[in-house]
Design an enzyme around this catalytic site. Structure first.
Site, PDB file in Angstrom:
ATOM      1  N   HIS A 116       0.880  -1.242   0.147  1.00 53.08           N
ATOM      2  CA  HIS A 116       0.077  -0.101   0.173  1.00 53.08           C
ATOM      3  C   HIS A 116       0.901   1.266   0.035  1.00 53.08           C
ATOM      4  O   HIS A 116       0.473   2.297   0.452  1.00 53.08           O
ATOM      5  CB  HIS A 116      -0.812   0.041   1.335  1.00 53.08           C
ATOM      6  CG  HIS A 116      -2.200  -1.021   0.969  1.00 53.08           C
ATOM      7  ND1 HIS A 116      -3.341  -0.627   0.492  1.00 53.08           N
ATOM      8  CD2 HIS A 116      -2.175  -2.465   1.382  1.00 53.08           C
ATOM      9  CE1 HIS A 116      -4.035  -1.735   0.468  1.00 53.08           C
ATOM     10  NE2 HIS A 116      -3.387  -2.886   0.976  1.00 53.08           N
ATOM     11  N   HIS A 129       0.344 -15.996   7.729  1.00 54.03           N
ATOM     12  CA  HIS A 129       0.723 -14.785   7.034  1.00 54.03           C
ATOM     13  C   HIS A 129       2.179 -14.471   7.753  1.00 54.03           C
ATOM     14  O   HIS A 129       2.798 -15.161   8.600  1.00 54.03           O
ATOM     15  CB  HIS A 129      -0.098 -13.383   7.032  1.00 54.03           C
ATOM     16  CG  HIS A 129      -0.154 -12.912   5.932  1.00 54.03           C
ATOM     17  ND1 HIS A 129       0.952 -11.812   5.759  1.00 54.03           N
ATOM     18  CD2 HIS A 129      -1.274 -12.578   4.952  1.00 54.03           C
ATOM     19  CE1 HIS A 129       0.521 -11.506   4.430  1.00 54.03           C
ATOM     20  NE2 HIS A 129      -0.549 -11.619   4.062  1.00 54.03           N
ATOM     21  N   ASP A 159      -7.592 -12.316  -2.889  1.00 55.83           N
ATOM     22  CA  ASP A 159      -7.964 -13.657  -3.726  1.00 55.83           C
ATOM     23  C   ASP A 159      -8.323 -14.972  -2.974  1.00 55.83           C
ATOM     24  O   ASP A 159      -7.693 -15.184  -2.158  1.00 55.83           O
ATOM     25  CB  ASP A 159      -6.928 -13.998  -4.707  1.00 55.83           C
ATOM     26  CG  ASP A 159      -6.462 -12.700  -5.717  1.00 55.83           C
ATOM     27  OD1 ASP A 159      -6.951 -12.783  -6.866  1.00 55.83           O
ATOM     28  OD2 ASP A 159      -5.418 -11.817  -5.528  1.00 55.83           O
TER      29      ASP A 159
END
Length: 414
Positions: free
Chosen positions: A17, A106, A375
């Site tokens: 980002h 993650h 996704d």
């Protein structure tokens, strides 16, 4: 580190980002025609928002060449590439439980432990957004490989969840012995692959089954993994640097550096472990007809060396080829001229919409409810990323080998 390659080097930058992502490409030969139009098609294939099966993040991923070319020709100097993040939303991650909890599977926790700080929005540097730079650099490498050696690189989705294009069977535990698979990789094109969107599995029935799985997990706010198979055709003989930079080792390094990858196999892979050597061995056959006057020890140097000039670039024409290709085009870490093919495994995306019981960074139990756009399955968009990394590996290997051959040639001319 953020640099890949030796003679052809790519250094990437950017987070999920931030304002832009991009790279510096060093080692591109001068004199090659290159514009954004050569790079954009692969970025468009990778970009988000392609279908209802991908993240809805609306990015055009327009590449801009910042340096290294003039009037559409490479200068031999570093090529700077930049892609702006136009639809980044760091606020999606602020003030939510995602600030407090490391996402299961993650990189939040490991980045925090390693650096003592982390990007709180998206995956930061571990986000697949970083692969934009790889794809852009790979397009440059691929153009050179195509022009200089007619190399063709095509990847496609070979499985999603438990649905496989070529499921292992007792007769064919590895696709390397399946004549249908071998025929497919002999001629498959990117047009064939993209003709089966949104999944990019080049078989209508298998693609429909895979699409159904992705839709089901998406509707459950869940995710699923899969595999991507890649074939590289017209590979020059002699690429790869034993012992530690063997060609398959470099390919494995490249593929396992892609976010969400968990496995790599080349040639017969794990299925080949179930085949006896009498079947697995790739028998050699001759490709150079021996003339009567050149039989035995009188064979010409051209036949022995198998060398010629193609487009002014030294190439190796194999004197021998293999009847089968369980080796996947690489033997002893060196390309043998046969098709190189391999498969890469991608895990289910870690960020899902379901609430998950976990602990925060201090160890206190709680519930993570992830937000953002993600996704449900990454493999359809991973196809051009796999192709790009294959391009970078081959380009670097070609540059090293061409340097060696050039230096050898200078000695022979004295």
């Amino acid at each position: 580190m953020s640099t890949f390659g030796h003679a052809f080097r790519v250094t990437t930058y950017g987070e999920s980002h931030c304002s832009s992502v991009g790279c510096i490409v060093d080692g591109c030969p001068p004199g090659m025609e290159l514009t954004e139009a050569d790079i954009q098609p692969q970025l468009t294939r990778r970009r988000p928002g392609q279908s209802a099966l991908t993240t809805p993040r609306d990015e055009k991923d327009r590449v801009m060449i910042q340096s290294g070319t003039e009037f559409g020709i490479t200068l031999g100097t570093p090529i700077g590439l930049m892609v702006k993040n136009e639809d980044h939303r760091p606020k999606d991650y602020g003030g939510s439980t995602m600030d407090m909890y490391p996402r299961p599977s993650h990189a939040d926790y490991t980045y925090q432990e390693k650096y003592g700080v982390r990007a709180s929005s998206g995956g930061g540097r571990s986000s697949a957004r970083e692969t934009i730079a790889r794809v852009a650099a790979g397009a440059i490498a691929e153009k050179y490989l195509s022009l200089a050696h007619s190399v063709e690189i095509v990847a496609f989705v070979s499985s999603v969840g438990s649905e496989h294009l070529f499921p292992p069977t007792p007769i064919h535990p590895s696709a390397s012995t399946n004549p249908v698979f071998l025929s497919m990789i002999d001629k498959i094109t990117r047009a064939d692959v993209d003709g089966h969107l949104p999944v990019r599995c080049p078989n209508e029935e298998a693609s429909a089954r895979m699409k159904k799985i992705i839709e089901e997990v998406r509707d459950r706010k869940d995710s699923i993994g899969g595999t991507v198979t890649c074939v590289i055709r017209n590979v020059p003989v002699g690429l790869g640097e034993p012992c530690f930079d063997k060609l398959e080792a470099k390919l494995a390094h490249a593929m396992l550096s892609i976010p969400a990858t968990k496995s790599f196999e080349i040639g017969s892979g794990f299925g080949g472990c179930e085949i006896p050597g009498s079947i697995h061995n790739d028998a050699f056959i001759s490709t150079v007809p021996i003339q009567p006057s050149q039989s035995g020890v009188e064979a010409s140097a051209a036949q022995v060396n198998g060398s010629q000039k193609t487009n002014g670039i030294a190439s190796r024409i194999p004197r021998l080829r293999t009847k089968t290709n369980n080796s996947g085009g690489v033997q002893g870490g060196i390309s043998n001229g046969a098709h190189i093919y391999f498969r890469v495994g991608f895990k289910p995306p870690a960020t899902i919409g379901q609430a998950q019981n976990t602990v925060d960074f201090s160890g206190k139990e709680g519930v993570l409810e992830a937000k953002g756009r993600h996704d449900p399955c990454v493999v359809p968009r991973a196809v051009p990323i796999v192709e790009a990394m294959a391009s970078l590996v081959l380009m670097d290997a070609v540059a090293v080998q061409e340097s060696r051959q050039s230096m050898r040639g200078m000695l022979q001319r004295r």
